[in-house]
Design an enzyme around this catalytic site. Structure first.
Site, short mmCIF file in Angstrom:
data_model
loop_
_atom_site.label_atom_id
_atom_site.label_comp_id
_atom_site.label_asym_id
_atom_site.label_seq_id
_atom_site.Cartn_x
_atom_site.Cartn_y
_atom_site.Cartn_z
CG ASP A 136 -2.23 17.74 -22.54
OD1 ASP A 136 -2.08 16.59 -22.08
OD2 ASP A 136 -3.29 18.23 -21.58
CG PHE A 188 -17.81 13.97 -25.61
CD1 PHE A 188 -17.67 15.19 -25.10
CD2 PHE A 188 -16.39 13.06 -25.72
CE1 PHE A 188 -16.48 15.54 -24.61
CE2 PHE A 188 -15.49 13.14 -25.16
CZ PHE A 188 -15.81 14.20 -23.87
CE LYS A 240 -4.71 10.26 -24.60
NZ LYS A 240 -5.00 10.19 -23.05
NE ARG A 260 -13.21 14.84 -29.41
CZ ARG A 260 -12.97 14.43 -28.25
NH1 ARG A 260 -11.29 13.96 -27.76
NH2 ARG A 260 -13.49 14.25 -27.32
CE1 TYR A 289 -4.01 2.11 0.47
CE2 TYR A 289 -2.85 3.45 1.57
CZ TYR A 289 -3.71 3.28 1.04
OH TYR A 289 -4.79 3.91 1.27
CG PHE A 321 -7.98 17.22 -24.24
CD1 PHE A 321 -8.47 16.96 -25.66
CD2 PHE A 321 -8.80 16.44 -23.00
CE1 PHE A 321 -8.97 15.46 -26.07
CE2 PHE A 321 -9.15 15.02 -23.28
CZ PHE A 321 -8.93 14.95 -24.23
CB THR A 322 -13.12 16.97 -23.79
OG1 THR A 322 -11.97 16.12 -23.51
CG2 THR A 322 -13.75 17.31 -24.93
#
Ligand code: PLI
Length: 464
Positions: free
Chosen positions: A217, A450, A260, A384, A74, A126-127
């Site tokens: 980002d 979306f 990513k 998009r 943990y 960005f969303t």
């Protein structure tokens, strides 16, 4: 026809997952069940899944092997130590807070640095990023260069911050009212367009002059580095590892969706040179993610990420990725499908306004095109455009200039033949585009609509 360069895959396949194409009548029925929203389709009903490159990557044998030595303690797990070492070596940040995925890092960052009423300027929204800025009481201001909004403009760095816009914005609202400047490298919503190192350096200098912090980002920062190496004169041919370190040295912190670049199926982190931000974020982490040495991830996930981060800066992987995207783009262009240029690093974006010129913005062209692509081909893509952009503070629909369908390539998953199929079938759909109708909302959720919205088709228009 222009010859399309072939870059063979730098890997071979040792485990497979069967996929199959449903008959068209069943695809029609599944699309209806999903309310004409590709996010609501079941994966089993999809043939080639180009919804996203997020968490959909194939891990290497080295990553799978590392998972076996995950330390599931943990607190203070050895796997966290290995992750911290990878991030320090590859990105160059001293302090690391792991999170369950990118939006976890966005949440910790926004809550740590935004005082309600403050602004965050950035190179296109960005969303999830904007949603977390707004949840923390912040206001997003777009300062991207104008050419980002033109799908046909072939400028090499359409993700750049417009320095004049940024300077004017800081002068207008006052530096103390700017929580930070958020630079997406590259800009997902603009077509995966990169930021040049020159622009990032100038943005950083401008912010320093005003005492404003800069955040990157970094979900696809390696792709940005590879496009710098291919397009920016001073960096031609330099190793992406070197370019990435140089990018990171220019910002105070980086918020990363590790799903990513780093080839993992889950994970994220906030990393920074700033001890105070680290302490704040670690403290919020225990509230929202888990202890600050696992951040919502299992020890085995930390291990896979630690290895993936070292793999992602090996030039042959990233070279192949960019080549695959360019290959799909060129094949679509050969079919006369209108696409955003130049090609980015993670996807080919189809220009839905140009594909379906008979539809107006209220007929949701990109949402409709994503639905008709699935129905016609079994390929799943993502809208998009106006649906993703959501509503503004007054409740009106935001109308971005770009109305796009994203064909996103998971890393190390699909072969060239899959891409040939995608291009050929979307080409065939394009030839019968005049008969494709628009959509309208029948259900609209409040947050990030979306993902869960439902639609229904409008009547088919008879061409004049
Ligand atoms: O999906 P997350 O929470 O791991 O990451 C959020 C996120 C932050 N920034 C950027 C540029 C993203 O692209 C991003 C997630 N993108 C998704 C899911 C995509 O399909 O593009």
């Amino acid at each position: 026809m222009q010859e399309i360069p072939l870059v063979p895959e730098p890997y071979k396949i040792k485990m497979i997952e069967p996929i199959s194409l449903l008959p068209e009548a069943q695809r029609k029925a599944r699309l209806k069940d999903a309310g004409w929203n590709t996010f609501l389709l079941n994966s089993r009903d999809v043939y080639i899944d180009l919804l996203t490159d997020s968490g959909t990557n194939a891990m290497s044998d080295a990553q799978w092997a590392a998972m076996m030595v995950g330390d599931e303690a943990y607190a203070g797990s050895r796997s966290f130590e290995r992750l911290e070492a990878s991030i320090r070596d590859v990105y160059g940040f001293q302090f690391v807070v792991p999170t369950h995925q990118g939006r976890g890092a966005e949440h910790l960052l926004s809550k740590s640095w935004i005082t309600p009423g403050q602004y965050v300027a950035g190179n296109m929204y960005f969303t999830t990023t904007r949603a977390h800025i707004e949840l923390a009481g912040g206001i997003f201001e777009d300062v991207i260069v104008d050419e980002a909004h033109d799908p046909r403009d072939e400028a090499p760095f359409k993700g750049n911050v417009d320095l004049k816009k940024l300077e004017a914005f800081i002068q207008r609202v006052g530096a103390k009212n700017v929580a930070y400047v958020a630079v997406g490298c590259p800009v997902n919503m603009a077509g995966g367009q990169p930021v040049s190192l020159e622009n990032l350096r100038k943005t950083s200098e401008l912010c320093r002059r005003h005492g404003v912090r800069v955040v990157m980002d970094g979900a696809r920062a390696v792709e940005n580095a590879a496009m710098i190496r291919a397009r920016e004169k001073a960096y031609l041919g330099k190793p992406v590892a070197v370019i990435l370190r140089e990018m990171c040295a220019l910002v105070d912190a980086i918020a990363v969706s590790a799903k990513k670049d780093a080839y993992v199926n889950i994970g994220g982190f906030l990393a920074t040179h700033d001890a105070e931000l680290c302490e704040k974020a670690q403290n919020l982490c225990v509230l929202f993610e888990g202890l600050h040495t696992y951040g919502g991830l299992a020890g085995r996930d930390l291990e896979a990420l630690a290895v993936g981060i070292r793999e992602m800066v090996q030039d042959e992987w990233i070279e192949h990725r960019l080549a695959q995207v360019a290959y799909l783009g060129a094949r679509l262009e050969a079919e006369r499908v209108p696409v955003v240029k130049p090609f980015g690093g993670h996807a080919v974006f189809v220009d839905a306004n140009a594909f379906l010129p008979h539809l107006g913005p209220e007929e949701l062209p990109a949402q409709a095109l994503a639905a008709w692509i699935y129905e016609a081909t079994g390929v799943r893509a993502m809208e998009r455009g106006v649906v993703s952009a959501g509503r503004d503070a007054k409740g009106g629909n935001r109308h971005p200039e770009l109305e796009l369908v994203r064909l996103t390539l998971p890393r190390r998953v699909y072969t060239q033949t899959h891409l040939d199929y995608v291009a050929r079938e979307i080409g065939a759909l394009h030839r019968r585009r005049a008969s494709l109708p628009g959509l309208r909302f029948v259900k609209e959720p409040k947050h990030l609509r979306f993902f869960q919205a439902r639609f229904e088709p409008l009547p088919i228009k008879i061409a004049a």
